[in-house]
Design a protein around this motif. Structure first.
Motif, mmCIF file in Angstrom:
data_model
loop_
_atom_site.group_PDB
_atom_site.id
_atom_site.type_symbol
_atom_site.label_atom_id
_atom_site.label_comp_id
_atom_site.label_asym_id
_atom_site.label_seq_id
_atom_site.Cartn_x
_atom_site.Cartn_y
_atom_site.Cartn_z
ATOM 1 N N PHE A 373 0.826 -1.200 0.000
ATOM 2 C CA PHE A 373 0.000 0.000 0.000
ATOM 3 C C PHE A 373 0.870 1.263 0.000
ATOM 4 O O PHE A 373 2.089 1.208 0.144
ATOM 5 N N SER A 374 0.195 2.404 -0.130
ATOM 6 C CA SER A 374 0.901 3.689 -0.105
ATOM 7 C C SER A 374 1.368 3.980 1.314
ATOM 8 O O SER A 374 0.829 3.423 2.281
ATOM 9 N N PRO A 375 2.368 4.865 1.490
ATOM 10 C CA PRO A 375 2.878 5.165 2.837
ATOM 11 C C PRO A 375 1.803 5.646 3.808
ATOM 12 O O PRO A 375 1.835 5.306 4.989
ATOM 13 N N HIS A 376 0.834 6.436 3.310
ATOM 14 C CA HIS A 376 -0.214 6.938 4.190
ATOM 15 C C HIS A 376 -1.110 5.804 4.704
ATOM 16 O O HIS A 376 -1.484 5.769 5.879
ATOM 17 N N VAL A 377 -1.436 4.878 3.804
ATOM 18 C CA VAL A 377 -2.267 3.734 4.200
ATOM 19 C C VAL A 377 -1.487 2.828 5.143
ATOM 20 O O VAL A 377 -2.031 2.309 6.126
#
Length: 485
Positions: A373-377
């Motif tokens: 997943f993306s860093p924020h997720v």
């Protein structure tokens, strides 16, 4: 006849839980997890289910879990490929009973007995009811603000909530004819939950309000993360903390309300009862003195190099010497011994999860899954995982020691990850996560053991408030932290 039916129901429920554990073990252990770790996990899961269903008393369920793990010779920390020896098994089985927090919880019940036997607890309860008892909500805020005032100077939430507030508050419901067996929802259940929920929030609000907070900032230095000062810690959590402290009595009042909302007669009655009690007697004054000695030792314990549990046991010894309590009072305090066995066995079992490698496997497995997943997720999922894994712990200190550095070190290897933000969110979740189970933090078994909130209700309220705390931390705390860091 009713007792026999109750016993049969408990045996049937216990058999079902055992069959569930056997069924789990019929499934092959997941990749990377040893057979011993898989067996231990099934035992721990069965214990948690037993604590929710309660086919037998919680202390016995915990003891049964330790005995079962010991019979399978799993739980102690041993080198790979080796089987635990007899001395290792017995040392591990009894390890929870050498835990300082477990004994601090035990002494908190004895302090409560001192307040009760001298009449001091009733006197203070009458005074609070006289001043704030016209409305149940007012009592809720009195409890919340009392914890808030003590939190910055008491690094043990067990000493603060369990040893200081609990002995006083436990007398208030009885003034309203509310007991665990009779009218628990009248007011006893309400103030019980407010007290526990508030101390979980204040434990995250101040660096010095919870000993694992101090441990955590030392641990993050080992992975190259700059630790916050006392002022930075407080300031960056301030909006979340203030909102929750102000909201908890009201939210509890709305979703788990006391059946008595206001009473004009009760404060007047309390005033009259105080008049009948007259001036304080010698034993009450002695109890106040001993109580403040304990308070001072808890506050300045680090400076004096006196452990909080040793301080509490010392004061308890003087309570016996000065005849505030006698030895028979200690022996006959069933609630205290019950909680000692219950919490001692849970500390042992949660330590076993770490020893057999289950928690390391779980943490690594979670990070492997979320790496796509993306860093924020990923940040969100790591916070959620760190928070919810606390269901497997009966000690915040053990949780922090086992997983904090592991999570942060793993996150540092993820491109684009805001390590500073993640670190603050993990740090602030440490106190908050204590609300999710009846064994999640030191005061939990004390308030749960009081008996006003049933097991099922305790778990459901824990889930509701646990998610509420986490959502406030994310949606209020995150933008505030990013604004000032």
């Amino acid at each position: 006849m009713e007792v026999r039916i109750f016993m049969m129901k408990g045996i049937v429920q216990l058999c079902f839980i055992i069959l569930l554990g056997v069924g789990i073990n019929l499934v092959p252990a997941p990749d990377g997890l040893s057979c011993e770790a898989w067996i231990f996990f099934s035992i721990f899961l069965c214990v948690v289910i037993g604590l929710i269903v309660e086919p037998f008393p919680p202390a016995f369920i915990g003891l049964l879990g330790v005995v079962t793990a010991s019979l399978f010779k799993i739980g102690p920390l041993v080198s790979a490929g080796n089987i635990a020896s007899g001395p290792q098994i017995i040392s591990w089985s009894l390890s929870g009973f050498s835990n300082g927090t477990v004994w601090l919880i035990f002494v908190a019940f004895m302090f409560a007995s001192g307040f009760e036997k001298t009449g001091l607890g009733k006197r203070i309860a009458f005074f609070l009811v006289k001043k704030l008892g016209r409305r149940s909500l007012g009592l809720g805020y009195a409890i919340a603000f009392a914890d808030l005032l003590l939190a910055p100077i008491m690094p043990s939430n067990t000493a603060r909530s369990g040893g200081t507030i609990f002995p006083i508050i436990r007398h208030i419901p009885m003034l309203y004819d509310s007991s665990p067996d009779k009218n628990p929802r009248k007011i006893g259940a309400y103030i019980t939950w407010v007290a526990l929920a508030t101390t979980c929030v204040t434990s995250s609000m101040f660096l010095t309000a919870l000993a694992p907070n101090i441990l955590a900032i030392d641990l993050i230095k080992t992975v190259g993360i700059e630790s916050p000062s006392w002022g930075e810690w407080f300031f960056l959590f301030l909006p979340v903390g203030l909102i929750l402290v102000l909201a908890i009595p009201l939210i509890t009042y709305l979703i788990y309300p006391p059946t008595i909302r206001k009473s004009r007669d009760v404060p007047e009655w309390a005033r009259e009862e105080l008049r009948k009690m007259g001036a304080m007697n010698r034993k009450e004054l002695t109890m106040i003195l001993l109580f403040f000695i304990a308070l001072l030792l808890w506050i300045f314990g680090d400076f004096l190099q006196i452990n909080a549990t040793i301080a509490a046991l010392s004061v308890l010894s003087f309570m016996i010497i000065l005849n505030i309590l006698n030895w028979n009072d200690i022996l006959t305090n069933k609630s205290a011994w019950n909680v000692l066995v219950w919490f001692g066995t849970l500390v042992t079992l949660s330590g076993g999860l770490q020893n057999v490698g289950f928690l390391d496997w779980l943490a690594h497995h979670i990070t492997d899954i979320i790496s796509i997943f993306s860093p924020h997720v990923i940040l969100l999922l790591m916070l959620l995982a760190f928070y919810l894994i606390h269901y497997f712990f009966a000690s915040i200190t053990a949780h922090v020691t086992a997983l904090l550095v592991l999570f942060i070190a793993t996150a540092k290897g993820i491109p684009g990850m805001d390590i500073q933000l993640l670190t603050y969110l993990l740090l602030y979740s440490i106190g908050l996560m204590g609300i999710i189970t009846p064994y999640g933090t030191g005061p939990s078994p004390i308030w749960y053991g009081l008996g006003y909130v049933s097991a099922t209700r305790f778990w459901s309220l824990g889930a509701i408030f646990g998610m509420l705390f986490l959502l406030l931390l994310l949606f209020v705390g995150t933008p505030w932290i990013k604004l000032w860091t």
